[in-house]
Design a protein around this motif. Structure first.
Motif, PDB file in Angstrom:
ATOM      1  N   LYS A   5       0.831  -1.201   0.000  1.00 50.62           N
ATOM      2  CA  LYS A   5       0.000   0.000   0.000  1.00 50.62           C
ATOM      3  C   LYS A   5       0.868   1.254   0.000  1.00 50.62           C
ATOM      4  CE  LYS A   5      -3.457  -2.857   0.739  1.00 50.62           C
ATOM      5  NZ  LYS A   5      -4.367  -3.242  -0.337  1.00 50.62           N
ATOM      6  N   LEU A   6       0.321   2.343  -0.550  1.00 46.13           N
ATOM      7  CA  LEU A   6       1.026   3.626  -0.516  1.00 46.13           C
ATOM      8  C   LEU A   6       1.140   4.069   0.937  1.00 46.13           C
ATOM      9  CD1 LEU A   6       2.258   6.048  -2.031  1.00 46.13           C
ATOM     10  CD2 LEU A   6      -0.013   7.073  -2.060  1.00 46.13           C
ATOM     11  N   PRO A   7       2.368   4.237   1.453  1.00 45.84           N
ATOM     12  CA  PRO A   7       2.532   4.539   2.877  1.00 45.84           C
ATOM     13  C   PRO A   7       2.190   5.979   3.215  1.00 45.84           C
ATOM     14  CG  PRO A   7       4.661   4.497   1.782  1.00 45.84           C
ATOM     15  CD  PRO A   7       3.649   4.052   0.754  1.00 45.84           C
ATOM     16  N   ASP A   8       1.943   6.213   4.496  1.00 43.08           N
ATOM     17  CA  ASP A   8       1.724   7.553   5.020  1.00 43.08           C
ATOM     18  C   ASP A   8       3.090   8.232   5.100  1.00 43.08           C
ATOM     19  OD1 ASP A   8       1.188   9.836   6.392  1.00 43.08           O
ATOM     20  OD2 ASP A   8       0.077   8.889   8.020  1.00 43.08           O
ATOM     21  N   GLY A  10       3.812  11.450   5.884  1.00 43.79           N
ATOM     22  CA  GLY A  10       3.949  12.624   6.737  1.00 43.79           C
ATOM     23  C   GLY A  10       2.620  13.072   7.283  1.00 43.79           C
ATOM     24  N   GLU A  11       2.677  13.816   8.360  1.00 47.18           N
ATOM     25  CA  GLU A  11       1.463  14.289   9.013  1.00 47.18           C
ATOM     26  C   GLU A  11       0.663  15.180   8.075  1.00 47.18           C
ATOM     27  OE1 GLU A  11       0.157  16.844  12.996  1.00 47.18           O
ATOM     28  OE2 GLU A  11       2.261  16.385  12.592  1.00 47.18           O
ATOM     29  N   GLY A  12      -0.617  14.871   7.950  1.00 46.47           N
ATOM     30  CA  GLY A  12      -1.513  15.684   7.143  1.00 46.47           C
ATOM     31  C   GLY A  12      -1.527  15.350   5.668  1.00 46.47           C
ATOM     32  N   ILE A  13      -0.705  14.400   5.226  1.00 44.25           N
ATOM     33  CA  ILE A  13      -0.650  14.031   3.810  1.00 44.25           C
ATOM     34  C   ILE A  13      -1.655  12.908   3.549  1.00 44.25           C
ATOM     35  CG2 ILE A  13       0.798  13.042   1.989  1.00 44.25           C
ATOM     36  CD1 ILE A  13       3.182  14.406   3.305  1.00 44.25           C
ATOM     37  N   VAL A  14      -2.628  13.171   2.680  1.00 44.17           N
ATOM     38  CA  VAL A  14      -3.675  12.190   2.399  1.00 44.17           C
ATOM     39  C   VAL A  14      -3.531  11.577   1.020  1.00 44.17           C
ATOM     40  CG1 VAL A  14      -5.294  13.293   3.986  1.00 44.17           C
ATOM     41  CG2 VAL A  14      -5.256  14.006   1.594  1.00 44.17           C
ATOM     42  N   GLU A  15      -2.707  12.169   0.162  1.00 46.88           N
ATOM     43  CA  GLU A  15      -2.491  11.624  -1.169  1.00 46.88           C
ATOM     44  C   GLU A  15      -1.108  12.032  -1.644  1.00 46.88           C
ATOM     45  OE1 GLU A  15      -5.548  13.306  -3.596  1.00 46.88           O
ATOM     46  OE2 GLU A  15      -4.525  15.236  -3.821  1.00 46.88           O
ATOM     47  N   SER A  16      -0.589  11.280  -2.605  1.00 48.17           N
ATOM     48  CA  SER A  16       0.739  11.569  -3.154  1.00 48.17           C
ATOM     49  C   SER A  16       0.734  11.267  -4.643  1.00 48.17           C
ATOM     50  CB  SER A  16       1.823  10.726  -2.455  1.00 48.17           C
ATOM     51  OG  SER A  16       1.852  10.972  -1.070  1.00 48.17           O
ATOM     52  N   GLU A  17       1.585  11.961  -5.360  1.00 42.32           N
ATOM     53  CA  GLU A  17       1.729  11.725  -6.796  1.00 42.32           C
ATOM     54  C   GLU A  17       2.884  10.773  -7.048  1.00 42.32           C
ATOM     55  OE1 GLU A  17       3.131  14.224 -10.700  1.00 42.32           O
ATOM     56  OE2 GLU A  17       1.637  15.127  -9.402  1.00 42.32           O
ATOM     57  N   VAL A  68      -3.358   7.839   0.145  1.00 40.43           N
ATOM     58  CA  VAL A  68      -2.571   7.076   1.109  1.00 40.43           C
ATOM     59  C   VAL A  68      -3.372   5.851   1.547  1.00 40.43           C
ATOM     60  CG1 VAL A  68      -1.636   7.097   3.451  1.00 40.43           C
ATOM     61  CG2 VAL A  68      -1.263   9.052   1.947  1.00 40.43           C
ATOM     62  N   GLY A  69      -2.723   4.683   1.545  1.00 37.96           N
ATOM     63  CA  GLY A  69      -3.380   3.445   1.935  1.00 37.96           C
ATOM     64  C   GLY A  69      -3.930   2.639   0.783  1.00 37.96           C
ATOM     65  N   SER A  70      -3.981   3.233  -0.425  1.00 34.08           N
ATOM     66  CA  SER A  70      -4.426   2.465  -1.581  1.00 34.08           C
ATOM     67  C   SER A  70      -3.280   1.618  -2.115  1.00 34.08           C
ATOM     68  CB  SER A  70      -4.954   3.395  -2.675  1.00 34.08           C
ATOM     69  OG  SER A  70      -3.939   4.286  -3.094  1.00 34.08           O
ATOM     70  N   GLU A  71      -3.600   0.590  -2.890  1.00 37.59           N
ATOM     71  CA  GLU A  71      -2.574  -0.320  -3.388  1.00 37.59           C
ATOM     72  C   GLU A  71      -1.654   0.401  -4.357  1.00 37.59           C
ATOM     73  OE1 GLU A  71      -2.246  -4.974  -4.704  1.00 37.59           O
ATOM     74  OE2 GLU A  71      -3.958  -3.842  -5.445  1.00 37.59           O
ATOM     75  N   LEU A  72      -0.351   0.280  -4.118  1.00 38.52           N
ATOM     76  CA  LEU A  72       0.655   0.919  -4.963  1.00 38.52           C
ATOM     77  C   LEU A  72       1.247  -0.058  -5.966  1.00 38.52           C
ATOM     78  CD1 LEU A  72       2.523   3.364  -5.592  1.00 38.52           C
ATOM     79  CD2 LEU A  72       4.065   2.493  -3.826  1.00 38.52           C
TER      80      LEU A  72
END
Length: 435
Positions: A5-8, A10-17, A68-72
């Protein structure tokens, strides 16, 4: 099978490119191998493989955003061959679905995004296990859609070198063309063939649509938010930096081994340390949602830095505890880390006031946009020798303009002008910075 899964990050980050993939379906990877670069609104983070195995599928193409948390990425590991045999037909169907999705996407010329994973094709008819050499249906998206998948930098390079991207075999996910593919194409003589078609001058009638993504997308969002929400006002003042330049030249000529070469920025940062206690609302963060102003004792100076991927603001923390040499070391260190995409998230956050400098390029004035949630930004412009009147006599002095912007909700025009005038006094009499 191992689903990562796409890891967390940092604080406050809910999505990443997903900035770039370094593996593709079918590749064998080792645990801790670098598999992707993931971009947040704070930094680019290297993601490594959590296990050893073979890549079965990746979640999307480079340039797409995942929660964050979705399958990467999905791996085949030791001991799960039977499971892959049983699900081979499902993987093939998913691969076809990915291609069909790409066929429907006619608006984006930079990527063919799919929301399902892009798996490697398996032989469902014979139920044979998936092998590393099995073809990936998603790697031929360009053949189905007539589009070439490539990043903006690759497209720009192809234009500069007169290369038709459609003739370049892509090795990336969904047939994406990389710089390495261009290198291989040029080495094989392809560039010479491509250039021959452009031997004469022609009218340029084509246009290229470039998807705004990555750091540029983050910058666009932040600048829009800052300009929309903050009532800016700017104040420009000229500063005679002749004495400061003489001091800087003297210190650089007599610096000890290992000491960095001093630029103007460390002096400006140290001058801010001296004057900001008189203007605490200019060394502050404003939370407009809660109408809360946080005035900081620490002077954490953001240094606006241009990188290959866009503007970043690394931070020199606690300038009040540093001397001018230590400040210079930190300015150079964090700026270079940002340019090399190696700055840590904590080095890209926490600034209380920002310095931006375009002086090396030129320009006598700017109207810088505030680095929210800060309330002030100091802009450095071109330093030039010009005639001025001093004590009734025309003399040649080294002059430079400071262009500063303030949040008018917090900083009145009078206060902003007073801050700039105080900064001017110190820069014109640099010995006072050290008293």
């Amino acid at each position: 099978m191992y689903s990562f899964k796409l890891p967390d990050l940092g604080e406050g980050i809910v999505e990443s490119e997903i900035a770039e993939w370094y593996v593709k379906p079918g590749d064998l990877v080792e645990e801790d191998q670098h598999i992707a670069d993931v971009m947040t609104d704070k930094a680019v983070v290297e993601v490594t493989a959590p296990v050893s195995g073979r890549v079965l599928a990746v979640a999307c193409d480079a340039g797409e955003v995942l929660a964050v948390g979705s399958e990467l990425i999905r791996f085949e590991t030791d001991g799960d061959q039977p499971e892959q045999q049983a699900t081979g037909s499902q993987d093939e169907a998913a691969g076809k679905a990915a291609v069909e999705t790409a066929n429907k996407d006619t608006a984006d010329t930079d990527a063919a995004p799919t929301k399902a994973l892009l798996p490697e094709k398996a032989s469902a008819a014979q139920g044979s296990p998936v092998t590393a050499s099995a073809p990936n249906p998603a790697t031929n998206v360009a053949a189905f859609t007539g589009k070439v998948l490539a990043s903006p930098s690759v497209r720009q390079r192809a234009r500069d070198e007169d290369i038709d991207l459609a003739s370049v075999p892509g090795s990336g996910p969904a047939g994406r063309v990389s710089h390495k593919d261009l290198d291989t194409f040029v080495a094989a003589g392809g560039a010479l063939v491509a250039r021959s078609a452009f031997s004469g001058k022609q009218a340029r009638t084509s246009a290229t649509e470039v998807k705004v993504k990555g750091l540029r997308r983050v910058i666009a969002q932040k600048m829009l938010q800052a300009k929309r929400n903050i009532p800016h006002y700017s104040y420009v003042e000229e500063v005679d930096v002749t004495n400061l330049e003489e001091l800087r030249a003297h210190l650089n000529a007599n610096r000890e081994e290992g000491q960095p070469k001093l630029t103007l920025l460390p002096f400006i940062a140290q001058a801010l340390v001296k004057i900001l206690p008189r203007f605490p609302h200019c060394n502050a963060h404003f939370d407009d949602e809660n109408s809360l102003l946080t005035q900081h004792d620490a002077v954490n100076v953001g240094i606006a830095t241009m990188t290959d991927t866009g503007l970043m603001v690394p931070v020199v923390k606690h300038c009040e505890s540093l001397d001018v040499w230590q400040t210079a070391v930190e300015v150079a260190r964090v700026s270079q880390a940002a340019r090399d995409s190696k700055a840590k998230p904590e080095e890209l956050s926490g600034s209380t006031i920002t310095i931006t400098s375009l002086g090396a390029i030129g320009g006598i004035a700017t109207t810088p946009i505030i680095n929210a949630p800060e309330t002030a930004i100091i802009g450095v412009n071109k330093l030039q020798e010009r005639p001025v009147v001093k004590d009734g006599v025309i003399v040649v002095r080294k002059m430079m303009n400071l262009s500063s912007s303030f949040d008018h909700r917090i900083v009145d025009g009078y206060d902003g002008a007073q801050l700039v005038q105080a900064l001017k006094q110190l820069l014109e009499n640099p010995g006072a910075i050290f008293v």
